[in-house]
Write a protein that holds these residues in place. Structure first.
Motif, PDB file in Angstrom:
ATOM      1  N   ARG A   1      34.162  28.288   0.966  1.00 48.44           N
ATOM      2  CA  ARG A   1      34.542  27.476   0.218  1.00 48.44           C
ATOM      3  C   ARG A   1      34.645  26.487  -0.270  1.00 48.44           C
ATOM      4  O   ARG A   1      34.749  25.686  -0.687  1.00 48.44           O
ATOM      5  CB  ARG A   1      36.146  27.860   0.663  1.00 48.44           C
ATOM      6  CG  ARG A   1      36.439  29.469   0.318  1.00 48.44           C
ATOM      7  CD  ARG A   1      38.078  29.474   0.244  1.00 48.44           C
ATOM      8  NE  ARG A   1      38.543  29.690   1.870  1.00 48.44           N
ATOM      9  CZ  ARG A   1      38.680  30.860   2.284  1.00 48.44           C
ATOM     10  NH1 ARG A   1      38.399  31.877   2.199  1.00 48.44           N
ATOM     11  NH2 ARG A   1      38.852  30.931   3.745  1.00 48.44           N
ATOM     12  N   THR A   2      33.642  25.887   1.502  1.00 46.41           N
ATOM     13  CA  THR A   2      33.213  24.639   1.299  1.00 46.41           C
ATOM     14  C   THR A   2      32.062  23.704   0.751  1.00 46.41           C
ATOM     15  O   THR A   2      31.651  23.010   1.073  1.00 46.41           O
ATOM     16  CB  THR A   2      33.577  23.987   3.136  1.00 46.41           C
ATOM     17  OG1 THR A   2      32.932  24.513   3.497  1.00 46.41           O
ATOM     18  CG2 THR A   2      35.299  24.274   3.121  1.00 46.41           C
ATOM     19  N   ALA A   3      31.048  24.953   0.542  1.00 47.64           N
ATOM     20  CA  ALA A   3      29.722  24.359   0.336  1.00 47.64           C
ATOM     21  C   ALA A   3      29.900  23.907  -0.967  1.00 47.64           C
ATOM     22  O   ALA A   3      30.824  24.240  -1.765  1.00 47.64           O
ATOM     23  CB  ALA A   3      28.941  26.500   0.204  1.00 47.64           C
ATOM     24  N   THR A   4      28.913  22.881  -1.408  1.00 43.74           N
ATOM     25  CA  THR A   4      28.520  22.959  -2.346  1.00 43.74           C
ATOM     26  C   THR A   4      27.269  23.537  -3.649  1.00 43.74           C
ATOM     27  O   THR A   4      27.337  23.354  -4.787  1.00 43.74           O
ATOM     28  CB  THR A   4      27.658  20.736  -2.918  1.00 43.74           C
ATOM     29  OG1 THR A   4      26.861  20.473  -1.902  1.00 43.74           O
ATOM     30  CG2 THR A   4      29.004  20.131  -2.049  1.00 43.74           C
ATOM     31  N   LEU A   5      26.460  24.179  -2.847  1.00 40.30           N
ATOM     32  CA  LEU A   5      25.245  24.703  -2.819  1.00 40.30           C
ATOM     33  C   LEU A   5      25.504  25.936  -2.461  1.00 40.30           C
ATOM     34  O   LEU A   5      25.857  26.143  -0.992  1.00 40.30           O
ATOM     35  CB  LEU A   5      24.293  24.015  -3.113  1.00 40.30           C
ATOM     36  CG  LEU A   5      22.933  24.996  -3.933  1.00 40.30           C
ATOM     37  CD1 LEU A   5      22.631  25.004  -4.677  1.00 40.30           C
ATOM     38  CD2 LEU A   5      21.502  24.186  -3.506  1.00 40.30           C
ATOM     39  N   GLU A   6      25.090  27.248  -2.696  1.00 38.42           N
ATOM     40  CA  GLU A   6      24.737  28.438  -2.262  1.00 38.42           C
ATOM     41  C   GLU A   6      23.280  29.293  -2.541  1.00 38.42           C
ATOM     42  O   GLU A   6      23.389  29.298  -3.969  1.00 38.42           O
ATOM     43  CB  GLU A   6      26.307  29.488  -1.992  1.00 38.42           C
ATOM     44  CG  GLU A   6      25.468  30.494  -1.471  1.00 38.42           C
ATOM     45  CD  GLU A   6      26.536  31.549  -1.521  1.00 38.42           C
ATOM     46  OE1 GLU A   6      26.332  32.821  -0.761  1.00 38.42           O
ATOM     47  OE2 GLU A   6      27.902  31.167  -1.947  1.00 38.42           O
ATOM     48  N   ILE A   7      22.738  29.514  -1.465  1.00 40.57           N
ATOM     49  CA  ILE A   7      21.506  30.001  -1.915  1.00 40.57           C
ATOM     50  C   ILE A   7      21.145  31.109  -1.317  1.00 40.57           C
ATOM     51  O   ILE A   7      21.275  31.160  -0.081  1.00 40.57           O
ATOM     52  CB  ILE A   7      20.300  28.889  -1.482  1.00 40.57           C
ATOM     53  CG1 ILE A   7      20.477  27.707  -2.352  1.00 40.57           C
ATOM     54  CG2 ILE A   7      18.417  29.638  -1.520  1.00 40.57           C
ATOM     55  CD1 ILE A   7      19.175  26.161  -1.683  1.00 40.57           C
ATOM     56  N   ASP A   8      20.713  32.291  -1.873  1.00 38.25           N
ATOM     57  CA  ASP A   8      20.973  33.674  -1.581  1.00 38.25           C
ATOM     58  C   ASP A   8      19.570  33.891  -0.833  1.00 38.25           C
ATOM     59  O   ASP A   8      17.987  33.022  -1.566  1.00 38.25           O
ATOM     60  CB  ASP A   8      20.306  34.097  -2.749  1.00 38.25           C
ATOM     61  CG  ASP A   8      20.234  35.872  -2.280  1.00 38.25           C
ATOM     62  OD1 ASP A   8      19.776  36.133  -1.201  1.00 38.25           O
ATOM     63  OD2 ASP A   8      20.661  36.687  -2.807  1.00 38.25           O
ATOM     64  N   THR A   9      18.621  33.716   0.492  1.00 38.16           N
ATOM     65  CA  THR A   9      17.867  33.758   1.164  1.00 38.16           C
ATOM     66  C   THR A   9      16.637  35.349   0.971  1.00 38.16           C
ATOM     67  O   THR A   9      15.970  34.397   1.670  1.00 38.16           O
ATOM     68  CB  THR A   9      17.698  33.079   2.578  1.00 38.16           C
ATOM     69  OG1 THR A   9      18.706  33.747   2.992  1.00 38.16           O
ATOM     70  CG2 THR A   9      18.211  31.774   2.638  1.00 38.16           C
ATOM     71  N   THR A  10      17.374  35.597  -0.175  1.00 33.77           N
ATOM     72  CA  THR A  10      16.639  37.157   0.187  1.00 33.77           C
ATOM     73  C   THR A  10      15.378  36.512  -0.878  1.00 33.77           C
ATOM     74  O   THR A  10      14.144  37.108  -1.515  1.00 33.77           O
ATOM     75  CB  THR A  10      17.217  38.525  -0.984  1.00 33.77           C
ATOM     76  OG1 THR A  10      18.009  37.696  -1.868  1.00 33.77           O
ATOM     77  CG2 THR A  10      18.414  38.385   0.535  1.00 33.77           C
ATOM     78  N   LEU A  11      15.886  35.349  -1.617  1.00 28.98           N
ATOM     79  CA  LEU A  11      15.082  34.870  -2.488  1.00 28.98           C
ATOM     80  C   LEU A  11      13.506  34.331  -1.899  1.00 28.98           C
ATOM     81  O   LEU A  11      14.379  34.124  -0.895  1.00 28.98           O
ATOM     82  CB  LEU A  11      15.228  33.237  -3.318  1.00 28.98           C
ATOM     83  CG  LEU A  11      16.553  33.557  -4.340  1.00 28.98           C
ATOM     84  CD1 LEU A  11      16.868  32.050  -4.821  1.00 28.98           C
ATOM     85  CD2 LEU A  11      15.664  34.720  -6.002  1.00 28.98           C
ATOM     86  N   PRO A  12      11.939  34.371  -2.043  1.00 25.70           N
ATOM     87  CA  PRO A  12      11.162  33.751  -2.195  1.00 25.70           C
ATOM     88  C   PRO A  12      11.416  32.271  -0.888  1.00 25.70           C
ATOM     89  O   PRO A  12      11.985  31.835  -1.526  1.00 25.70           O
ATOM     90  CB  PRO A  12       9.957  33.956  -2.825  1.00 25.70           C
ATOM     91  CG  PRO A  12      10.523  34.449  -4.088  1.00 25.70           C
ATOM     92  CD  PRO A  12      12.008  34.385  -3.681  1.00 25.70           C
ATOM     93  N   LEU A  13      11.431  32.153   0.384  1.00 23.13           N
ATOM     94  CA  LEU A  13      10.954  31.254   0.902  1.00 23.13           C
ATOM     95  C   LEU A  13      10.534  30.166  -0.063  1.00 23.13           C
ATOM     96  O   LEU A  13      11.607  28.594   0.320  1.00 23.13           O
ATOM     97  CB  LEU A  13      10.408  31.409   2.394  1.00 23.13           C
ATOM     98  CG  LEU A  13      10.312  30.058   2.638  1.00 23.13           C
ATOM     99  CD1 LEU A  13      12.019  29.670   4.148  1.00 23.13           C
ATOM    100  CD2 LEU A  13       9.123  29.701   4.589  1.00 23.13           C
ATOM    101  N   ASP A  14       9.272  29.821  -0.453  1.00 19.56           N
ATOM    102  CA  ASP A  14       9.711  28.995  -1.468  1.00 19.56           C
ATOM    103  C   ASP A  14       9.719  28.245  -2.615  1.00 19.56           C
ATOM    104  O   ASP A  14      10.117  26.855  -2.270  1.00 19.56           O
ATOM    105  CB  ASP A  14       7.870  29.155  -2.073  1.00 19.56           C
ATOM    106  CG  ASP A  14       6.613  29.087  -0.933  1.00 19.56           C
ATOM    107  OD1 ASP A  14       6.626  28.565  -0.386  1.00 19.56           O
ATOM    108  OD2 ASP A  14       5.562  29.159  -1.702  1.00 19.56           O
ATOM    109  N   VAL A  15      11.050  29.833  -2.622  1.00 19.68           N
ATOM    110  CA  VAL A  15      11.854  28.803  -3.906  1.00 19.68           C
ATOM    111  C   VAL A  15      13.277  28.414  -3.309  1.00 19.68           C
ATOM    112  O   VAL A  15      14.022  27.483  -4.198  1.00 19.68           O
ATOM    113  CB  VAL A  15      11.987  30.127  -4.220  1.00 19.68           C
ATOM    114  CG1 VAL A  15      13.275  29.907  -5.551  1.00 19.68           C
ATOM    115  CG2 VAL A  15      11.538  31.555  -5.584  1.00 19.68           C
TER     116      VAL A  15
END
Length: 155
Positions: A132-146
Motif C-alpha cells: 500500500r505504501t510502495a511507489t513501485l512493486e517488482i516481481d523478483t521471479t523475473l530475471p535478475l537482470d530485468v
C-alpha cells in the motif's frame, strides 16, 4: 540525487539486487547490520529489529549525489518514507521465497521451522502494508537482470 528504499520479505532478493546495483556504480546500503539497525522491544513485548533512526536520518539527509539504494524491511521504516524518492517493494510467491531461503548460504535466517512460519506470517500481514505504501512493486521471479535494470532506470 536519488534515494530509493528497496523493501520486501526475506528471500525476495534485496541483498542480491544491492550487489548488482553496486557493481553498476551505485551507492548501496544493506541495513541488516548493527551499524544501521538495533534490537528493541515492541508494544507487545516482542523483540523487534528496527532502524537506528539517527544513523538512517544522517545517511538519507547527507546523501548529496548520484543514486543511493537502501535495502531493509523494518517496522519503523515508514517514518523515513518522506526522505526517499521511491519505495520499491520486491515480491515473489511464498513458495519461491521459502525455496530461496532454504537454498541461500549467506544468511541463516529462515532455516528454522519457527522462522519459516514467521516468514509466512509476514507475507500475510506485513507485505500488504508495504504494498500500500510502495511507489513501485517488482516481481523478483523475473530475471535478475530485468529487476536490476528497472531499479537502475529510476529517476
Amino acid at each position: 540525487m536519488l534515494r530509493v528504499l528497496i523493501t520486501g520479505m526475506s528471500g525476495t532478493g534485496k541483498s542480491t539486487v544491492l550487489t548488482r546495483l553496486a557493481a553498476l556504480g551505485h551507492r548501496v546500503v544493506d541495513t541488516d547490520s548493527d551499524a544501521w539497525s538495533r534490537w528493541t522491544t515492541d508494544e507487545h513485548g516482542r523483540a523487534d529489529w528496527v532502524w537506528r533512526e539517527e544513523a538512517i536520518t544522517g545517511l538519507l539527509t547527507g546523501h548529496r549525489g548520484g543514486s543511493l539504494f537502501v535495502a531493509g524491511c523494518k517496522s519503523n521504516q515508514g517514518r523515513f518514507y518522506p526522505l526517499f524518492e521511491h519505495v520499491v517493494l520486491l515480491s515473489a510467491p511464498a513458495s519461491v521465497l521459502l525455496e530461496r531461503i532454504a537454498e541461500r548460504t549467506t544468511n541463516d535466517y529462515g532455516k528454522d521451522p519457527a522462522e519459516r512460519a514467521l516468514v509466512l506470517r509476514h507475507i500475510a500481514e506485513v507485505e500488504p502494508l508495504l504494498r500500500r505504501t510502495a511507489t513501485l512493486e517488482i516481481d523478483t521471479t523475473l530475471p535478475l537482470d530485468v529487476v536490476v535494470h528497472r531499479l537502475h532506470l529510476l529517476r
